[in-house]
Design a protein around this motif. Structure first.
Motif, mmCIF file in Angstrom:
data_model
loop_
_atom_site.group_PDB
_atom_site.id
_atom_site.type_symbol
_atom_site.label_atom_id
_atom_site.label_comp_id
_atom_site.label_asym_id
_atom_site.label_seq_id
_atom_site.Cartn_x
_atom_site.Cartn_y
_atom_site.Cartn_z
ATOM 1 N N ARG A 73 36.984 22.686 33.941
ATOM 2 C CA ARG A 73 38.358 23.359 34.375
ATOM 3 C C ARG A 73 39.336 22.754 34.156
ATOM 4 N N TYR B 158 40.272 23.916 30.624
ATOM 5 C CA TYR B 158 40.102 24.995 30.226
ATOM 6 C C TYR B 158 40.076 26.308 30.755
ATOM 7 N N ASN B 159 40.284 27.744 31.272
ATOM 8 C CA ASN B 159 40.097 28.337 32.299
ATOM 9 C C ASN B 159 39.545 29.820 31.781
ATOM 10 N N CYS B 160 40.418 29.498 30.070
ATOM 11 C CA CYS B 160 39.396 30.950 29.011
ATOM 12 C C CYS B 160 39.771 30.709 27.895
ATOM 13 N N ALA C 10 39.021 32.400 23.959
ATOM 14 C CA ALA C 10 39.341 34.067 23.513
ATOM 15 C C ALA C 10 39.065 33.988 22.130
ATOM 16 N N ALA D 14 39.475 38.386 24.967
ATOM 17 C CA ALA D 14 38.942 37.205 26.062
ATOM 18 C C ALA D 14 38.652 37.582 27.341
ATOM 19 N N HIS E 28 37.273 34.994 30.903
ATOM 20 C CA HIS E 28 37.733 34.006 32.188
ATOM 21 C C HIS E 28 36.171 32.800 32.358
ATOM 22 N N ARG E 29 36.193 31.919 32.349
ATOM 23 C CA ARG E 29 35.354 30.768 32.224
ATOM 24 C C ARG E 29 34.239 31.265 33.657
ATOM 25 N N SER F 39 36.873 39.637 31.613
ATOM 26 C CA SER F 39 37.437 40.578 30.232
ATOM 27 C C SER F 39 38.333 41.476 30.081
ATOM 28 N N CYS G 188 45.226 33.986 30.600
ATOM 29 C CA CYS G 188 44.245 34.268 29.832
ATOM 30 C C CYS G 188 44.111 36.048 30.013
ATOM 31 N N GLY G 189 44.274 36.652 29.255
ATOM 32 C CA GLY G 189 43.506 37.771 29.523
ATOM 33 C C GLY G 189 44.806 38.275 28.552
#
Length: 125
Positions: free
Chosen positions: A29, A32-34, A36, A51, A53-54, A59, A101-102
């Motif tokens: 982490r 990255y946390n995401c 896509a 995408a 999220h880890r 999603s 993210c998202g």
């Protein structure tokens, strides 16, 4: 640094399916946390597909024909693509982001921090 390697692309007929994989070199982490998926068709800009999220597993989708999933034990994110159409023909890239993210990340690819080299998907009619 994080290296991302995509695989699973290929040629398929319209209506078919493909499953893409994205393997990250690190599971941290810190970086990255995401993750896509994006795609870029010839002569067009890069556009978001989905995408995830880890940590939470949440999603987001631009195209609901597909499904994004992850196996955190393998540092791998998958994109199951279904009901493929000729217009889905493109190079598909996975990207990792630390702070985004998202839908924001999907609409602004420049917010990603790391990119893979891409895998080509060709859908014939």
């Amino acid at each position: 640094q994080v290296q991302l390697v995509e695989s699973g692309g290929g040629s398929v007929q319209a209506g078919g399916s493909l499953k893409l994989s994205c393997v990250a070199s690190q599971d941290s982490r810190r970086y990255y946390n995401c993750i896509a998926w994006f795609r870029q068709a010839p002569g067009k800009g890069r556009e978001g597909v989905a995408a995830i999220h880890r940590s939470s597993g949440s999603s987001w989708y631009v195209d609901f024909r597909h499904n994004i999933s992850q196996d955190t034990t393998k540092n791998t994110v998958y994109l199951q693509m279904n009901s493929l159409k000729p217009e889905d023909t493109a190079d598909y890239y996975c990207a990792a982001a630390k702070n985004y993210c998202g839908t924001l990340l999907l609409s602004e690819p420049n917010r990603a921090d790391y990119w893979g080299q891409g895998t080509q998907v060709t859908v014939s009619s």
